[in-house]
Design an enzyme around this catalytic site. Structure first.
Site, PDB file in Angstrom:
ATOM      1  N   ILE A  10      -4.403  17.964  75.416  1.00  0.00           N
ATOM      2  CA  ILE A  10      -3.234  17.495  76.157  1.00  0.00           C
ATOM      3  C   ILE A  10      -3.298  17.880  77.639  1.00  0.00           C
ATOM      4  CG2 ILE A  10      -1.708  19.472  75.738  1.00  0.00           C
ATOM      5  CD1 ILE A  10       0.498  17.304  75.102  1.00  0.00           C
ATOM      6  N   ASP A  33       0.787  26.098  74.313  1.00  0.00           N
ATOM      7  CA  ASP A  33       1.465  26.770  75.423  1.00  0.00           C
ATOM      8  C   ASP A  33       0.460  27.520  76.301  1.00  0.00           C
ATOM      9  OD1 ASP A  33       3.584  27.744  76.992  1.00  0.00           O
ATOM     10  OD2 ASP A  33       4.075  29.338  75.588  1.00  0.00           O
ATOM     11  N   GLY A 123       1.762  24.237  64.402  1.00  0.00           N
ATOM     12  CA  GLY A 123       0.745  25.291  64.465  1.00  0.00           C
ATOM     13  C   GLY A 123       1.270  26.593  63.909  1.00  0.00           C
ATOM     14  N   VAL A 124       1.290  27.604  64.738  1.00  0.00           N
ATOM     15  CA  VAL A 124       1.678  28.938  64.289  1.00  0.00           C
ATOM     16  C   VAL A 124       3.135  29.021  63.862  1.00  0.00           C
ATOM     17  CG1 VAL A 124      -0.099  30.121  65.633  1.00  0.00           C
ATOM     18  CG2 VAL A 124       2.160  29.783  66.626  1.00  0.00           C
TER      19      VAL A 124
END
Length: 173
Positions: A10, A33, A123-124
């Site tokens: 991205i 992030d 994800g996490v």
């Protein structure tokens, strides 16, 4: 509004706005992030610190979105949104849907015509990729009329399994 999905990074997308799956601090972290903060450079962190100090001193709430410039990224803006963390008991799909609709609202207010999203919370934060794909695509389709200037939404995904789920939902709807 055109909706597509593909495997990719991205941080390299040439769109008006990329959406960051941020943590509440807005100060970087892991996954998408961390990648966005690393690629954007120190200017993004400085802008996020200002947003925290001026607008969200307690941190950005789950499902909310806010924009900054994009630093060294090829995009013009980064729209930061905090996805729900399933491991922390945040299991309401409406919180996840809010990430997509609020991000579109913020991008629209900026004048963005093209927006790239990751698979927020897949994800996490522990959300199932199939559920994220369903919520993401149905929310973007339903919210499209509220953001008429946005012409294209791309889901830029990291893994083949997540891509398959997004393809399935896009093709079915």
């Amino acid at each position: 509004m055109q909706i597509s999905c593909h495997l990719g990074d991205i941080t390299t997308e040439r769109v008006d706005a990329i959406v960051n799956a941020a943590n509440p601090s807005l100060l970087g972290g892991g996954g998408v992030d961390g990648a966005i903060h690393r690629a954007a450079g120190p200017e993004l962190l400085a802008q996020c610190r200002r947003v925290r100090a001026d607008d969200w001193p307690g941190g950005l709430p789950v499902g909310e979105a806010v924009a900054t410039g994009a630093g060294a990224l090829p995009a013009r803006w980064v729209v930061h949104t905090v996805g729900p963390n399933r491991h922390a008991g945040q299991t309401d799909p409406a919180l996840l849907a809010s990430c997509f609709s609020r991000s579109l609202d913020v991008a629209h207010a900026l004048g963005a015509r093209t927006v790239a999203f990751p698979a927020i919370s897949a994800g996490v934060y522990g959300w199932d990729a199939a559920q994220v794909a369903h919520v993401a695509v149905t929310t973007v389709r339903a919210h499209g009329p509220a953001v008429p200037g946005i012409e294209e939404v791309r889901f830029v995904l990291f893994g083949a399994d997540v891509l398959a789920e997004f393809h399935r939902v896009i093709e079915a709807s």
